[in-house]
Write a protein that holds these residues in place. Sequence first.
Motif, mmCIF file in Angstrom:
data_model
loop_
_atom_site.group_PDB
_atom_site.id
_atom_site.type_symbol
_atom_site.label_atom_id
_atom_site.label_comp_id
_atom_site.label_asym_id
_atom_site.label_seq_id
_atom_site.Cartn_x
_atom_site.Cartn_y
_atom_site.Cartn_z
ATOM 1 N N ALA A 38 0.838 -1.200 0.000
ATOM 2 C CA ALA A 38 0.000 0.000 0.000
ATOM 3 C C ALA A 38 0.875 1.252 0.000
ATOM 4 C CB ALA A 38 -0.918 -0.002 1.216
ATOM 5 N N GLU A 43 -2.747 5.890 1.386
ATOM 6 C CA GLU A 43 -3.301 5.623 2.715
ATOM 7 C C GLU A 43 -3.608 6.925 3.450
ATOM 8 O OE1 GLU A 43 -2.789 2.309 5.377
ATOM 9 O OE2 GLU A 43 -0.804 2.050 4.475
ATOM 10 N N LEU A 95 -5.004 -1.955 7.998
ATOM 11 C CA LEU A 95 -5.415 -2.078 6.602
ATOM 12 C C LEU A 95 -5.542 -3.563 6.271
ATOM 13 C CD1 LEU A 95 -5.927 -0.682 3.847
ATOM 14 C CD2 LEU A 95 -3.472 -0.941 3.400
ATOM 15 N N TYR A 98 -6.457 -3.857 0.018
ATOM 16 C CA TYR A 98 -6.017 -2.698 -0.772
ATOM 17 C C TYR A 98 -5.941 -3.097 -2.232
ATOM 18 C CZ TYR A 98 -2.834 0.803 -2.745
ATOM 19 O OH TYR A 98 -2.269 1.767 -3.531
ATOM 20 N N SER A 100 -5.612 -1.226 -6.305
ATOM 21 C CA SER A 100 -5.368 -0.005 -7.059
ATOM 22 C C SER A 100 -5.391 -0.334 -8.544
ATOM 23 C CB SER A 100 -4.014 0.601 -6.666
ATOM 24 O OG SER A 100 -3.768 1.792 -7.388
ATOM 25 N N HIS A 113 -8.526 3.748 -6.198
ATOM 26 C CA HIS A 113 -7.984 3.066 -5.031
ATOM 27 C C HIS A 113 -9.131 2.597 -4.128
ATOM 28 C CE1 HIS A 113 -4.013 4.526 -6.161
ATOM 29 N NE2 HIS A 113 -4.537 5.732 -6.287
ATOM 30 N N LEU A 115 -9.619 0.833 -0.399
ATOM 31 C CA LEU A 115 -8.964 0.474 0.855
ATOM 32 C C LEU A 115 -10.001 0.115 1.911
ATOM 33 C CD1 LEU A 115 -7.429 3.281 -0.381
ATOM 34 C CD2 LEU A 115 -5.739 2.513 1.297
ATOM 35 N N TYR A 117 -10.273 -0.751 6.079
ATOM 36 C CA TYR A 117 -9.603 -0.728 7.375
ATOM 37 C C TYR A 117 -10.476 -1.409 8.432
ATOM 38 C CZ TYR A 117 -6.212 2.648 5.580
ATOM 39 O OH TYR A 117 -5.222 3.264 4.859
#
Length: 285
Positions: A38, A43, A95, A98, A100, A113, A115, A117
């Motif tokens: 990442a 982030e 995280l 992830y 991209s 992107h 993500l 968490y």
Amino acid sequence: MKPPAWSLSGRSVGLIVAVLVILSGTSCRPRQWIGLIADDSIEAVAIGYLDALLAGDLDQITRDIDSPQRSPDLPIKLLEMRQHFPNGKFLSRELINYQSKWRVTGSARRARHDLIYEYHYPDTWVVARVVFEYSATETPNLKIIQVAPRSSSSSWVSMIRPPRFSPSVAIILSLAAVVLGGIVVTFIVCLRTPFKRRKWLWALFILVGFGQILVDTGSGKIGLRLLSIQIGGVSVIANGPGTSWVWAVSFPLGAILFWVRRRELVAREHRSKTYIPPLPTALDP
């Protein structure tokens, strides 16, 4: 005692075992690798949105959110998301997923992107997903922000939509079983085949699949990625809460080439063992 014909040298066995250990470690502890791949700047953008939501500062979110997502009730929805976070400071934030994807439009290079968490509080967990498009010369364009409380760690997987079996899903899953089984069988046969020259390279080549045919088990849609490499020939992933499983099957090029070349490899090994040099000719007086 003469060793069996299919035995490997200690160096070859060591190399193969080392690679398999690394690969198994990647699959068993994916979070450690997610944190490594990442990008810190990406982030920072995602955490900035989540920190703003936690603080109740919704201006940044409403300013950057994609136009179709803006509605009169957007502040209410964001406040409802904020209520999913317990009061007080979280114990940890990790995280857990992830992705991209880059695309080029004209002279601009943008990326999408995704993500996810996981927030750990003393008595609960909260999973938060942020999806945005971003380029170095433009402000982020927030696409999705989702928050869901969970009773156990990483149980966002239980929120994934169940598969909807369709002809396309059935075909790809059947193909995945054939490819995975073929790679495993070919790998074992390779280790037992009586040849030594570059055996460890062949063994690793067999484990690699090239390209990807993807199917979304929720919608049944099929996709294709030509420039892709994956170990084992089969993979499955879910992007986060509310999404479905996506299966990917690769072309087992190494396994197929091994079966094509197997007889030649064995014959070459046999010739190297049975070769008798010609007798020297008598010298002229």
